[in-house]
Design an enzyme around this catalytic site. Structure first.
Site, PDB file in Angstrom:
ATOM      1  N   THR A  54      -9.036   1.099   8.184  1.00  0.00           N
ATOM      2  CA  THR A  54      -9.431   1.668   9.484  1.00  0.00           C
ATOM      3  C   THR A  54     -10.408   0.792  10.277  1.00  0.00           C
ATOM      4  OG1 THR A  54      -9.092   3.864   8.558  1.00  0.00           O
ATOM      5  CG2 THR A  54     -10.390   3.741  10.582  1.00  0.00           C
TER       6      THR A  54
ATOM      7  N   HIS B 102      -9.185   8.887   3.871  1.00  0.00           N
ATOM      8  CA  HIS B 102      -8.629   7.877   4.789  1.00  0.00           C
ATOM      9  C   HIS B 102      -9.054   8.154   6.231  1.00  0.00           C
ATOM     10  CE1 HIS B 102      -5.572   7.813   1.439  1.00  0.00           C
ATOM     11  NE2 HIS B 102      -5.849   6.544   1.554  1.00  0.00           N
TER      12      HIS B 102
ATOM     13  N   ASP C 291       0.849  -1.192   0.000  1.00  0.00           N
ATOM     14  CA  ASP C 291       0.000   0.000   0.000  1.00  0.00           C
ATOM     15  C   ASP C 291       0.892   1.252   0.000  1.00  0.00           C
ATOM     16  OD1 ASP C 291      -2.407   1.333   0.056  1.00  0.00           O
ATOM     17  OD2 ASP C 291      -2.887   0.883   2.142  1.00  0.00           O
TER      18      ASP C 291
ATOM     19  N   SER D  83     -13.495   2.828   4.778  1.00  0.00           N
ATOM     20  CA  SER D  83     -14.191   2.563   6.041  1.00  0.00           C
ATOM     21  C   SER D  83     -15.240   3.636   6.288  1.00  0.00           C
ATOM     22  CB  SER D  83     -13.183   2.559   7.196  1.00  0.00           C
ATOM     23  OG  SER D  83     -12.220   1.547   7.009  1.00  0.00           O
TER      24      SER D  83
HETATM   25 ZN   LIG Z   1      -5.055   4.923   0.644  1.00  0.00          ZN
END
Ligand SMILES: [Zn+2]
Length: 281
Positions: free
Chosen positions: A234, A181, A84, A212
């Site tokens: 998350t 995020h 990621d 999330s």
């Molecule tokens: Zn991301």
């Protein structure tokens, strides 16, 4: 079954849906992810976020890759291994060497020209090892900053997305269409019209970050309008923390660490199985 992320993205694109990519930290989380995939017989992707290693001392790329490879080999469904958000070329090379089949180079904070040039540099090397590259255009900010979600200057523009993909040669593109995020303060509203325009202008799988807390009906729409990879971190991390907290509270001084996996895994797997219902393979 460990499977190249590129192949999993193709399956998602062919099925007109999205694969779900879960961030994980350790054996418990990776175990739950692979078992959940097997339970629902759907492919998924397991991701390492580099800062969880470099700042928080969770798994490094080699141990994470070894864990995913081992646990993926115990299930029959495709499991992908992805790095990621990374901005460090050397770290990306380290992950490629460790066996990650897809790496994200995040140049979204740079100028368009620098983002293209750096993504291209990563892609040229990664492609030589048959590793796919995810890039980001526009900028998916942080949910804690409401303006990051609503600032249209940060959103991905369809015509620029087409140019970016052609010049950077990336294999997947994270787009900014109203997600962020972390934990949302206000319910996000995805710009589906913009997404379908980006999808029409490009042939590359699109990726949605900041997963999330987005309402499921919006996700369903996003998945049939070009999102082929959906990142969730998350919520999963919060749930894992809650299992630790609850286990300690329930068992107090008579608890022990040995029984913890048997306590947390069914809870994690239940959550993942529900999340995977969004993925219409
Ligand atoms: Zn991301």
């Amino acid at each position: 079954m460990l499977t190249p992320v590129k192949d999993i993205l193709k399956m998602a694109s062919d099925a007109n849906t999205s694969v779900i990519a879960f961030n994980a930290l350790d054996y418990n989380m990776v175990y739950a992810v692979t078992q959940a995939a097997e339970k629902v017989k759907k492919p998924l992707i397991c991701m390492l976020y580099p800062e969880h290693h470099t700042l928080n001392n969770w798994a490094n790329p080699e141990s994470f890759a070894a864990t995913v490879k081992s646990l993926a080999s115990e299930v029959s469904v495709p499991v992908g291994l992805h790095l990621d958000h990374c901005t460090d070329f050397n770290y990306i090379m380290r992950a490629i060497k460790a066996g990650f089949s897809c790496v994200m180079y995040d140049g979204s904070m740079l100028s368009l020209e620098e983002n293209i040039a750096n993504t291209r540099k990563v892609a040229d090397t990664a492609h030589a090892f048959d590793v796919a590259v995810e890039a980001e255009l526009g900028h998916v900010g942080f949910a804690a900053t409401v303006s990051d979600q609503t600032n249209l200057d940060l959103y991905t523009q369809p015509d620029i997305a087409a140019k970016f993909i052609e010049e950077s040669t990336c294999d997947a593109l994270a787009v900014a269409i109203g997600s962020a995020h972390g934990v949302y303060k206000e319910t996000p509203h995805l710009d589906i019209k913009r997404l379908s325009e980006i999808n029409a202008a490009t042939d590359t799988p699109l990726v949605l970050h900041g997963g999330s807390g987005i309402p499921n009906d919006q996700l369903d729409e996003a998945f049939v309008n070009g999102i082929n990879k959906f990142n969730v971190g998350t919520e999963f991390f919060q749930l894992y923390y809650d299992t630790i907290k609850d286990y300690g509270r329930i068992n107090g001084d008579s608890g022990n660490i040995f029984d913890f996996p048997n306590y947390c895994q069914p809870i994690l797997i239940d959550y993942l199985v529900k999340k995977l219902e969004l993925s219409k393979f």
